[in-house]
Design a protein around this motif. Structure first.
Motif, short mmCIF file in Angstrom:
data_model
loop_
_atom_site.label_atom_id
_atom_site.label_comp_id
_atom_site.label_asym_id
_atom_site.label_seq_id
_atom_site.Cartn_x
_atom_site.Cartn_y
_atom_site.Cartn_z
N ALA A 161 21.93 28.45 -10.51
CA ALA A 161 21.71 28.75 -8.87
C ALA A 161 21.82 27.47 -8.39
O ALA A 161 22.33 27.51 -7.28
CB ALA A 161 20.37 29.54 -8.63
N MET A 162 21.37 26.36 -8.86
CA MET A 162 21.38 25.03 -8.20
C MET A 162 22.82 24.57 -8.26
O MET A 162 23.08 24.04 -6.96
CB MET A 162 20.36 24.22 -8.97
CG MET A 162 18.91 24.34 -9.03
SD MET A 162 18.22 23.55 -7.29
CE MET A 162 18.34 22.07 -7.76
N GLN A 163 23.61 24.58 -9.22
CA GLN A 163 24.69 24.30 -9.07
C GLN A 163 25.69 24.96 -8.15
O GLN A 163 26.22 24.34 -7.37
CB GLN A 163 25.54 24.60 -10.49
CG GLN A 163 25.04 23.69 -11.57
CD GLN A 163 25.68 24.10 -13.06
OE1 GLN A 163 26.96 24.13 -13.18
NE2 GLN A 163 24.87 24.35 -14.09
N PHE A 164 25.43 26.35 -7.95
CA PHE A 164 26.25 27.14 -7.00
C PHE A 164 25.86 26.75 -5.54
O PHE A 164 26.68 26.55 -4.49
CB PHE A 164 26.28 28.50 -7.19
CG PHE A 164 27.30 28.87 -8.40
CD1 PHE A 164 28.68 29.38 -8.05
CD2 PHE A 164 26.81 29.01 -9.66
CE1 PHE A 164 29.46 29.59 -8.76
CE2 PHE A 164 27.99 29.20 -10.68
CZ PHE A 164 29.27 29.57 -10.22
N VAL A 165 24.58 26.60 -5.52
CA VAL A 165 23.96 26.23 -4.07
C VAL A 165 24.42 24.91 -3.65
O VAL A 165 24.88 24.65 -2.38
CB VAL A 165 22.28 26.37 -3.85
CG1 VAL A 165 22.04 25.68 -2.45
CG2 VAL A 165 22.01 27.70 -4.21
N ASN A 166 24.60 24.04 -4.65
CA ASN A 166 24.85 22.79 -4.20
C ASN A 166 26.45 22.60 -3.88
O ASN A 166 27.05 22.07 -2.94
CB ASN A 166 24.79 21.70 -5.28
CG ASN A 166 23.37 21.27 -5.31
OD1 ASN A 166 22.71 20.84 -4.32
ND2 ASN A 166 22.87 21.03 -6.67
N TYR A 167 27.05 23.55 -4.56
CA TYR A 167 28.57 23.33 -4.52
C TYR A 167 29.24 24.00 -3.02
O TYR A 167 29.85 23.54 -2.20
CB TYR A 167 29.41 24.39 -5.54
CG TYR A 167 30.94 24.36 -5.29
CD1 TYR A 167 31.54 23.24 -5.90
CD2 TYR A 167 31.46 25.49 -4.98
CE1 TYR A 167 33.03 23.12 -5.63
CE2 TYR A 167 32.80 25.58 -4.86
CZ TYR A 167 33.57 24.34 -5.23
OH TYR A 167 35.03 24.37 -5.19
#
Length: 318
Positions: A285-291
């Motif tokens: 979730a952190m990866q996708f939110v940042n992207y």
């Protein structure tokens, strides 16, 4: 904001915890069995040898003499132990080929297991992206087989890179634990605590740095359909909000460590069956939110809230 949104998205995809848990239990049993067979075939001649039996019996005699108050046996123990240990070392030297083969076999099984588990993570990432993009609830099986080829290509490249990076991280932590304290004054237990602190800090920081560099790799392939090499270049070349992403992953990893340690202590390890898979989903979730945030893309945090984008509304209704 990003950290909070990742937390809400993780909670919204909590059902993926059980799918990931079941998948990892099945693959864990399979690959553990394969590793056991390889070790059994390669090391059985050593484990069942008379030399190892003698060494184990001497260790038992030592503790019996220690707690039974037999000083005469304790005095003669060192000579017997050294002789038994030398015999075991010679035995290992005679079968070094089978030992090396077993170690290599186990390493290969470990890498294959990481690739297999990575296919599951890629599928969950796809369902999470569908939820964020169009608020759709995609079946795990559909996402798994739909992304199998791309996921396999990603894992074949990512796993060796991550493995080498993790090995180098362990070596760095070895330095901080065993050699860094030599530059400090000898303060006994305080020096040991400083060494542990430096080791944990180095390990967490290195993992946060790895997550920062790869954070856009999988999202670029799933959210924007980029090819493996192009997504990799996008991720490793991303400089926008680098410090912000690193700080977010640093806090996330520390939080994951604290939560898992506390759960392990207060549930006698049983709660890890939930918190470990949940940790993987939170990092996804952190990866996708940042992207999404770094590329100005709107995404669903919940049914009533959309975030991201230059003109993304804070919420849709109450």
């Amino acid at each position: 904001m990003r950290f909070r949104n990742a937390f809400y998205i993780t909670a919204d995809n909590f059902s993926s915890v059980f799918k990931q848990l079941l998948y990892r239990l099945i693959t864990g049993v399979i690959f553990f069995s394969l590793a056991y067979v390889i070790l059994r075939l390669g090391l059985d001649v050593i484990v069942r040898s008379a030399e190892v039996d003698t060494l184990k019996s001497l260790v038992g005699e030592f503790f019996r003499a220690l707690f039974g108050g037999d000083p005469a046996r304790l005095q003669s123990f060192q000579v017997d132990f050294q002789a038994a240990l030398k015999a075991v070392v010679l035995l290992i030297g005679e079968h070094i080929g089978s030992i090396v083969g077993s170690v290599i076999g186990v390493c290969i099984i470990y890498l294959i297991s990481r690739i297999a588990n990575g296919l599951c993570v890629f599928a969950i990432a796809s369902t999470l992206n569908d939820r964020m993009g169009v608020f759709a609830r995609t079946r795990f099986s559909s996402a798994y087989f739909r992304n199998a080829v791309r996921a396999m290509l990603y894992e074949i490249v990512y796993v060796p890179i991550a493995f080498v990076y993790d090995v180098l991280s362990v070596l760095a932590c070895w330095f901080f634990f065993f050699y860094a304290p030599s530059f400090l004054p000898s303060w006994g237990i305080i020096t040991v605590l400083i060494a542990i602190c430096l080791t944990v800090t180095a390990l967490v920081s290195l993992q946060a740095l790895k997550m920062t560099f790869i954070s856009a790799w999988m999202p670029a392939m799933i959210a924007d359909g980029k090819r493996l090499g192009e997504a990799m270049r996008v991720s490793f070349g991303a400089r926008k909000n680098f410090g912000r992403r690193f700080a977010g992953f640093l806090v996330a990893i520390y939080l994951i460590v604290v939560v898992n340690v506390c759960v392990a202590l207060f549930t006698v390890g049983s709660g890890l069956l939930l918190t470990v898979p949940l940790s993987f989903i939170f990092l996804l979730a952190m990866q996708f939110v940042n992207y999404y945030e770094d590329n100005g893309k709107k995404y669903f945090v919940s049914y009533r809230k959309i975030a991201g984008g230059d003109d993304a509304p804070e919420g849709l209704g109450e």
